[in-house]
Design a protein around this motif. Structure first.
Motif, short mmCIF file in Angstrom:
data_model
loop_
_atom_site.label_atom_id
_atom_site.label_comp_id
_atom_site.label_asym_id
_atom_site.label_seq_id
_atom_site.Cartn_x
_atom_site.Cartn_y
_atom_site.Cartn_z
N LEU A 157 88.51 14.47 20.92
CA LEU A 157 87.27 14.62 20.17
C LEU A 157 86.80 13.26 19.66
O LEU A 157 87.57 12.50 19.08
CB LEU A 157 87.46 15.54 18.97
CG LEU A 157 87.71 17.01 19.25
CD1 LEU A 157 88.03 17.74 17.95
CD2 LEU A 157 86.51 17.64 19.94
N VAL A 214 82.50 13.52 13.63
CA VAL A 214 83.03 14.86 13.90
C VAL A 214 83.20 15.58 12.56
O VAL A 214 83.49 14.95 11.55
CB VAL A 214 84.36 14.80 14.70
CG1 VAL A 214 85.48 14.19 13.90
CG2 VAL A 214 84.75 16.17 15.23
N LYS A 264 84.80 21.60 11.03
CA LYS A 264 84.59 22.85 11.78
C LYS A 264 84.69 22.61 13.28
O LYS A 264 85.12 23.49 14.02
CB LYS A 264 83.25 23.48 11.41
CG LYS A 264 82.04 22.69 11.84
CD LYS A 264 80.76 23.36 11.44
CE LYS A 264 79.57 22.52 11.91
NZ LYS A 264 78.31 23.13 11.54
N ASP A 265 84.33 21.41 13.76
CA ASP A 265 84.48 21.08 15.18
C ASP A 265 85.95 20.94 15.55
O ASP A 265 86.36 21.31 16.66
CB ASP A 265 83.73 19.79 15.51
CG ASP A 265 82.24 19.90 15.22
OD1 ASP A 265 81.66 20.98 15.47
OD2 ASP A 265 81.67 18.92 14.72
N ARG A 316 87.27 24.46 15.75
CA ARG A 316 86.75 25.08 16.98
C ARG A 316 87.53 24.61 18.21
O ARG A 316 87.79 25.40 19.12
CB ARG A 316 85.26 24.78 17.13
CG ARG A 316 84.59 25.56 18.23
CD ARG A 316 83.09 25.31 18.32
NE ARG A 316 82.43 25.61 17.06
CZ ARG A 316 81.68 24.74 16.38
NH1 ARG A 316 81.51 23.50 16.82
NH2 ARG A 316 81.09 25.08 15.27
N CYS A 317 87.92 23.36 18.23
CA CYS A 317 88.70 22.81 19.34
C CYS A 317 90.02 23.57 19.50
O CYS A 317 90.41 23.94 20.60
CB CYS A 317 88.96 21.32 19.11
SG CYS A 317 90.01 20.53 20.35
#
Length: 77
Positions: free
Chosen positions: A32, A57, A60-61, A64-65
């Motif tokens: 990421l 980043v 929440k990202d 999600r990953c």
């Protein structure tokens, strides 16, 4: 001097992570943009600490990953 926007978040993974699964999750997190570090330990493999640049980043990202790997997890701090 550049502004630094580094944050840490701890991720709790509900499943028992075998060595190979943990390595894949860590690799996915490192891919990421903005993630600067991923740490876990053998004694607590269900906890992963992620350091990241909040300008690139969001937490929440990151969550999600991990959920994309079909794991159940939550951010705990």
């Amino acid at each position: 001097m550049a502004n630094i926007h580094v944050a840490d978040v701890t991720l709790h993974v509900d499943e028992v992570l075998e060595k190979e699964t943990r390595a894949k999750v860590e690799q996915d997190l490192r891919s990421l943009e903005g993630v600067t570090g991923v740490r876990s330990s053998k004694s607590a493999p269900h906890l992963i600490v992620i350091s990241y640049d909040a300008r690139h980043v969001k937490s929440k990202d990151i969550l999600r990953c991990v959920l994309g790997d079909r794991l159940h997890a939550e951010l705990i701090g």
